[in-house]
Scaffold this active site. Sequence first.
Site, mmCIF file in Angstrom:
data_model
loop_
_atom_site.group_PDB
_atom_site.id
_atom_site.type_symbol
_atom_site.label_atom_id
_atom_site.label_comp_id
_atom_site.label_asym_id
_atom_site.label_seq_id
_atom_site.Cartn_x
_atom_site.Cartn_y
_atom_site.Cartn_z
ATOM 1 N N ARG A 278 10.719 0.379 33.280
ATOM 2 C CA ARG A 278 10.665 0.532 34.731
ATOM 3 C C ARG A 278 10.299 -0.782 35.416
ATOM 4 O O ARG A 278 10.738 -1.054 36.540
ATOM 5 C CB ARG A 278 9.673 1.644 35.090
ATOM 6 C CG ARG A 278 10.222 3.046 34.747
ATOM 7 C CD ARG A 278 9.110 4.049 34.601
ATOM 8 N NE ARG A 278 9.547 5.426 34.436
ATOM 9 C CZ ARG A 278 9.919 5.982 33.275
ATOM 10 N NH1 ARG A 278 9.967 5.268 32.162
ATOM 11 N NH2 ARG A 278 10.282 7.257 33.223
ATOM 12 N N ASP B 178 6.605 12.551 22.516
ATOM 13 C CA ASP B 178 7.041 11.562 21.514
ATOM 14 C C ASP B 178 6.118 11.516 20.297
ATOM 15 O O ASP B 178 6.397 10.805 19.337
ATOM 16 C CB ASP B 178 7.104 10.174 22.160
ATOM 17 C CG ASP B 178 8.250 10.074 23.162
ATOM 18 O OD1 ASP B 178 9.193 10.883 23.068
ATOM 19 O OD2 ASP B 178 8.201 9.194 24.030
ATOM 20 N N ARG C 220 23.628 11.903 21.924
ATOM 21 C CA ARG C 220 22.588 12.591 22.703
ATOM 22 C C ARG C 220 23.135 13.147 24.029
ATOM 23 O O ARG C 220 24.068 12.597 24.603
ATOM 24 C CB ARG C 220 21.403 11.630 22.928
ATOM 25 C CG ARG C 220 20.745 11.300 21.588
ATOM 26 C CD ARG C 220 19.560 10.409 21.740
ATOM 27 N NE ARG C 220 18.485 11.043 22.457
ATOM 28 C CZ ARG C 220 17.371 10.418 22.847
ATOM 29 N NH1 ARG C 220 17.225 9.124 22.589
ATOM 30 N NH2 ARG C 220 16.436 11.068 23.485
ATOM 31 N N GLN D 81 12.839 11.642 32.098
ATOM 32 C CA GLN D 81 14.051 10.822 32.215
ATOM 33 C C GLN D 81 14.972 11.393 33.273
ATOM 34 O O GLN D 81 15.541 10.654 34.090
ATOM 35 C CB GLN D 81 14.755 10.736 30.858
ATOM 36 C CG GLN D 81 13.946 9.965 29.837
ATOM 37 C CD GLN D 81 14.658 9.794 28.515
ATOM 38 O OE1 GLN D 81 15.665 10.454 28.250
ATOM 39 N NE2 GLN D 81 14.133 8.928 27.675
ATOM 40 N N GLY E 126 17.607 5.919 25.035
ATOM 41 C CA GLY E 126 17.903 7.027 25.945
ATOM 42 C C GLY E 126 17.326 6.791 27.324
ATOM 43 O O GLY E 126 17.934 7.146 28.345
ATOM 44 N N LYS F 111 6.466 1.427 26.418
ATOM 45 C CA LYS F 111 7.926 1.358 26.526
ATOM 46 C C LYS F 111 8.391 1.873 27.887
ATOM 47 O O LYS F 111 9.216 1.240 28.549
ATOM 48 C CB LYS F 111 8.536 2.181 25.384
ATOM 49 C CG LYS F 111 10.044 2.114 25.302
ATOM 50 C CD LYS F 111 10.538 2.325 23.880
ATOM 51 C CE LYS F 111 10.432 3.760 23.405
ATOM 52 N NZ LYS F 111 11.429 4.645 24.013
ATOM 53 N N SER F 112 7.861 3.012 28.304
ATOM 54 C CA SER F 112 8.308 3.598 29.585
ATOM 55 C C SER F 112 8.010 2.653 30.744
ATOM 56 O O SER F 112 8.846 2.454 31.633
ATOM 57 C CB SER F 112 7.575 4.917 29.829
ATOM 58 O OG SER F 112 7.949 5.863 28.863
HETATM 59 C C1 S3P Z 1 10.622 8.806 28.614
HETATM 60 C C2 S3P Z 1 10.622 10.168 28.715
HETATM 61 C C3 S3P Z 1 10.650 11.075 27.551
HETATM 62 C C4 S3P Z 1 10.338 10.336 26.256
HETATM 63 C C5 S3P Z 1 11.013 9.005 26.151
HETATM 64 C C6 S3P Z 1 10.626 8.122 27.310
HETATM 65 C C7 S3P Z 1 10.591 7.998 29.851
HETATM 66 O O1 S3P Z 1 11.928 11.641 27.446
HETATM 67 O O2 S3P Z 1 10.686 11.144 25.151
HETATM 68 O O3 S3P Z 1 10.657 8.371 24.935
HETATM 69 O O4 S3P Z 1 10.296 6.788 29.771
HETATM 70 O O5 S3P Z 1 10.846 8.547 30.923
HETATM 71 P P1 S3P Z 1 12.280 13.020 28.216
HETATM 72 O O6 S3P Z 1 11.903 12.798 29.603
HETATM 73 O O7 S3P Z 1 13.752 13.222 28.053
HETATM 74 O O8 S3P Z 1 11.469 14.078 27.527
#
Ligand code: S3P
Length: 440
Positions: free
Chosen positions: A29, A319, A126, A173, A98, A24-25
């Site tokens: 990006r 996560d 959030r 994030q 988020g 997902k991350s």
């Molecule tokens: C993510 C960072 C994490 C993670 C989220 C994805 C990212 O959050 O929990 O599911 O893709 O940068 P945090 O950086 O707020 O911990």
Amino acid sequence: MSQLDFKVTAGGVLKGSLRVPGDKSISHRSIMFGALADGTSHVTGFLQGEDSLNTLRAFRAMGVTIEGPSSDGNVVIHGVGINGLKQPDKALDVGNSGTSMRLMSGLLAGQSFDVVLSGDRSLSKRPMKRVTDPLALMGANVETEDNGRPPLKIKGGSLLKGIHYDMPMASAQVKSCLLLAGMYAQGQTCVTEPAPTRDHTERMLTAFGYPVIRNGDTICIQGGGRLTACDIDVPADISSAAFFIVAASIAKGSDLTLLHVGINPTRTGIIDIMKLMGADIELLNMREVGGEPVADIRIRSRQLKGAEIPESLVPLAIDEFPVIFVAAACAEGKTIISGAEELRVKESDRIQVMADGLQALGVDAQPTEDGMIIQGGLIQGGKVHARDDHRIAMAFTMAALRSQGDIHIEDCVNVNTSFPDFVALANSVGLKVTAEEANF
Ligand code: S3P
């Protein structure tokens, strides 16, 4: 109104191999950098979950031509260049995501146009001050609702200047948001992290030809650069693989191989934690794909034992805690998790929601302010609530492998945000899950 529930039959053995959906991350990006690059980027293995699709739709709404995703996850992004985005007609709704909201807030703070970022009921609760406060220090103009909640109203045309920010929490994030804003800022933007967090932004910026300098725990970027299109092979998401790593560990007689999983060292806390608890995990066929390490992961069941989880591993498995709590419930002895207060501000309050569910299944799980103390033992069948949180729903699905009776999980529709086809994939390796619409 209707909701989606999972009914999971107790027991099961996991055999065979599977490839879980794309990371997902990295998927988020790939769209962001592909859109801002000069030239055309090809992405394979893109996660077709609602979260990354929301990022894709947002960039389309800002004038970027994006083909796909095809059924096998191919996406072609026709980059518009670092200053080529156009004002969208309406607010950008990023749903439950988020990551979309926090990363895009940085990137959009540097544009010439106004834009609003909104989200669903969960995202609207959030905290966003963690990004809007440092963005304000850079000169951005971002309004929030009371208490720093979404929607975010971002004013265009602000002249951003580089800052050096000491991040108060370990958040990839927040770090990424500031690095993205830093591309549009005068001078250098540096972020110091209190503990290592996932570094996909840094790796992908480098892959797109934008220099990022890391010096110890500080990451710096110089404003005014450009991105050059590149091809991205998205590995399977270790955060989705985590459910099956725990599942094959706790379901007696299991032997499962997870294919092409991203094992970036800022993400492998789940493997370290499970090994600490005695799990039998083997990394096979290790290789590097587009700047990210990848492996096949073989898991054979083994009786787990309780452990005190080192706080340094928490950001590297942030996560994965819903399913780690399930592993702890199946372990012999006590597991102590601390330093994980960030879990309270995820898609749900993951400490409270998991403790409530585990207790409903008869597990001795005591929530603390920043973690949980779990005494392993028997798991009963029963009904639990996922509170619209994808990872809670999938974690309790795995608990059924060791429960005495069936488990009914309410509110599972958001599993689609990160793991499309979860039910079919889970059933293909030995779980017994049905998804049912419940009308009320
Ligand atoms: C993510 C960072 C994490 C993670 C989220 C994805 C990212 O959050 O929990 O599911 O893709 O940068 P945090 O950086 O707020 O911990």
